[in-house]
Scaffold this motif. Structure first.
Motif, PDB file in Angstrom:
ATOM      1  N   SER B 116      46.813 -26.705  17.679  1.00  0.00           N
ATOM      2  CA  SER B 116      48.116 -27.119  17.128  1.00  0.00           C
ATOM      3  C   SER B 116      48.124 -27.374  15.633  1.00  0.00           C
ATOM      4  N   VAL B 117      46.965 -27.286  14.949  1.00  0.00           N
ATOM      5  CA  VAL B 117      46.990 -27.464  13.489  1.00  0.00           C
ATOM      6  C   VAL B 117      47.549 -26.195  12.851  1.00  0.00           C
ATOM      7  N   GLU B 118      48.567 -26.355  12.010  1.00  0.00           N
ATOM      8  CA  GLU B 118      49.232 -25.190  11.421  1.00  0.00           C
ATOM      9  C   GLU B 118      48.824 -24.967   9.969  1.00  0.00           C
ATOM     10  N   THR B 119      48.930 -26.017   9.146  1.00  0.00           N
ATOM     11  CA  THR B 119      48.486 -25.907   7.750  1.00  0.00           C
ATOM     12  C   THR B 119      47.697 -27.165   7.374  1.00  0.00           C
ATOM     13  N   VAL B 120      46.868 -27.000   6.342  1.00  0.00           N
ATOM     14  CA  VAL B 120      46.044 -28.119   5.881  1.00  0.00           C
ATOM     15  C   VAL B 120      46.149 -28.185   4.359  1.00  0.00           C
ATOM     16  N   LEU B 121      46.537 -29.330   3.849  1.00  0.00           N
ATOM     17  CA  LEU B 121      46.591 -29.542   2.403  1.00  0.00           C
ATOM     18  C   LEU B 121      45.581 -30.630   2.054  1.00  0.00           C
ATOM     19  N   VAL B 122      44.669 -30.293   1.158  1.00  0.00           N
ATOM     20  CA  VAL B 122      43.647 -31.268   0.739  1.00  0.00           C
ATOM     21  C   VAL B 122      43.947 -31.655  -0.702  1.00  0.00           C
ATOM     22  N   HIS B 123      44.021 -32.953  -0.967  1.00  0.00           N
ATOM     23  CA  HIS B 123      44.287 -33.417  -2.333  1.00  0.00           C
ATOM     24  C   HIS B 123      43.504 -34.705  -2.578  1.00  0.00           C
ATOM     25  N   ASP B 124      42.549 -34.627  -3.495  1.00  0.00           N
ATOM     26  CA  ASP B 124      41.678 -35.778  -3.795  1.00  0.00           C
ATOM     27  C   ASP B 124      41.073 -36.335  -2.513  1.00  0.00           C
ATOM     28  N   SER B 125      41.516 -37.535  -2.093  1.00  0.00           N
ATOM     29  CA  SER B 125      40.942 -38.125  -0.878  1.00  0.00           C
ATOM     30  C   SER B 125      41.989 -38.177   0.230  1.00  0.00           C
ATOM     31  N   THR B 126      42.938 -37.260   0.145  1.00  0.00           N
ATOM     32  CA  THR B 126      44.013 -37.231   1.135  1.00  0.00           C
ATOM     33  C   THR B 126      44.095 -35.858   1.788  1.00  0.00           C
TER      34      THR B 126
END
Lengths: 114, 260
Positions: B116-126
């Protein structure tokens, strides 16, 4: 957005006070606060509230019809359907006949450790 | 009497007799104006001030020897933010739109293997994860546990989280700024100008972009749609290395936000 059952407001006035009644707008409809107490003179604290029982798209505190109103602090307690009660505290500002201040805050988002 | 007429009378403040008089006065060249009409007394338009919030929620995750991961689903339940007390991609951000883009980035690969994971956004520690299907399903509580578990496993193993060449693919901040500004000037702003709107680029940090929506876009109920389907798509198509895109518009402020 959640259904706002009622809200209570506590306003601390700074150096420049104003006159009662204190008005707010809910979704652009202007009404006077109810169950009021205290005052809005310099240094005084005013309390009031309203039973809304509707969905809040916007909630503002309306500035005086004439003159300026220095506000030191506004505390708003919200009672929204399906949410535990929560509050927001806003800082210093000055209102006049051309301004109103947004006092709506969405309920805090739920967070948990994973 | 129609509902529209009733509402019209409610707003004008005129009596039904006055209205009838107006309605039956047709035939004369200049129909009589109703007294106290809405048009005679336009409402005072006040500017909405956005006050400083003195009491904010406590910091989500603090420093600790333990790996702490906090999940926070969005209000519409469409995405979930994971705040971690460890850097994931320091100073930069990256969006993985599908499994293919996750190649050689262990973190994204691990997350895309979660159902069910569609997109992943990684930003710093988030980390911001969106899920497939309807916004309400599946429940984030169960999905967040799986995402958190996969993330924790990688952090504990101490392996690289992102592909080594990702940083090399991101040009200097000035280049990102110039390219995004070009998209705004040539594509985005001409598009929203038809609705009296305009988009301003406020900051670029690494490849993370923050914009502000002005004019007709500020306070518009369709602003989120414009942002996600118009602006995001235009930015990502023209500047593929752009990472997170944030909107810092105060949609409740100003003279008369549309949604009020």
């Amino acid at each position: 957005m959640p259904k706002l059952n009622q809200f209570k407001v506590e306003i601390e006035t700074g150096e420049k006070g104003t006159a009662l009644p204190v008005h707010f707008t809910i979704n652009n409809h202007k009404l006077a606060l109810e169950e009021t107490g205290g005052g809005v003179g310099p240094g005084e604290t005013f309390t009031g509230g309203f039973e809304i029982r509707s969905f809040a798209h916007s909630l503002t505190l309306v500035g005086p019809e004439t003159g300026q109103w220095d506000i030191r602090k506004i505390k708003v307690e919200f009672d929204c359907e399906d949410n535990p009660p929560y509050s927001a505290v806003f800082g210093e500002l000055t209102l006049d006949e051309t301004t109103e201040v947004n006092i709506w805050q969405d309920p805090p988002l739920p967070t948990w450790d994973v | 009497m129609s509902v529209i007429k009733k509402l019209s009378q409610m707003f004008s403040g005129s009596s039904s007799q006055e209205k009838e008089a107006v309605e039956t006065s047709g035939g004369s060249d200049q129909p009589a104006e109703p007294k106290n009409s809405f048009a005679d007394q336009p409402p005072v338009q006040r500017r909405v001030i956005q006050p400083a919030v003195l009491i904010e929620q406590a910091e989500a995750v603090g420093p600790s020897d333990q790996i702490l991961i906090k999940a926070e689903p969005s209000r519409d339940n469409g995405q979930c933010k994971f705040m971690v007390n460890r850097p994931l991609f320091e100073g930069h951000s990256w969006l993985f739109s599908n499994f293919e883009e996750a190649a050689e980035s262990p973190l994204a690969e691990a997350l895309f293997s979660v159902d069910s994971v569609e997109t992943v956004l990684v930003h710093d520690s988030t980390l911001v994860v969106t899920k497939t299907g309807a916004k309400g399903l599946p429940d984030w509580e169960a999905l967040a546990k799986l995402v958190g578990g996969a993330l924790r496993k990688l952090l504990e193993a101490g392996t690289d989280l992102m592909a080594k060449d990702l940083i090399d693919r991101i040009p200097a901040e000035e280049v990102v700024r110039d390219e995004i500004q070009k998209v705004i000037d040539t594509e985005v702003n001409p598009g929203v100008a038809g609705h009296g709107g305009r988009i301003t680029l406020t900051t670029v940090t690494g490849n993370t972009v923050t914009i502000e929506m002005g004019g007709g876009c500020q306070g518009c109920s369709a602003a989120d749609l414009t942002l996600k389907q118009g602006i995001h798509s235009a930015f990502r198509k023209a500047v593929p290395y752009v990472g997170a895109i944030y909107d810092e518009t105060d949609h409740a402020g100003g003279l008369n936000p549309y949604y009020r």
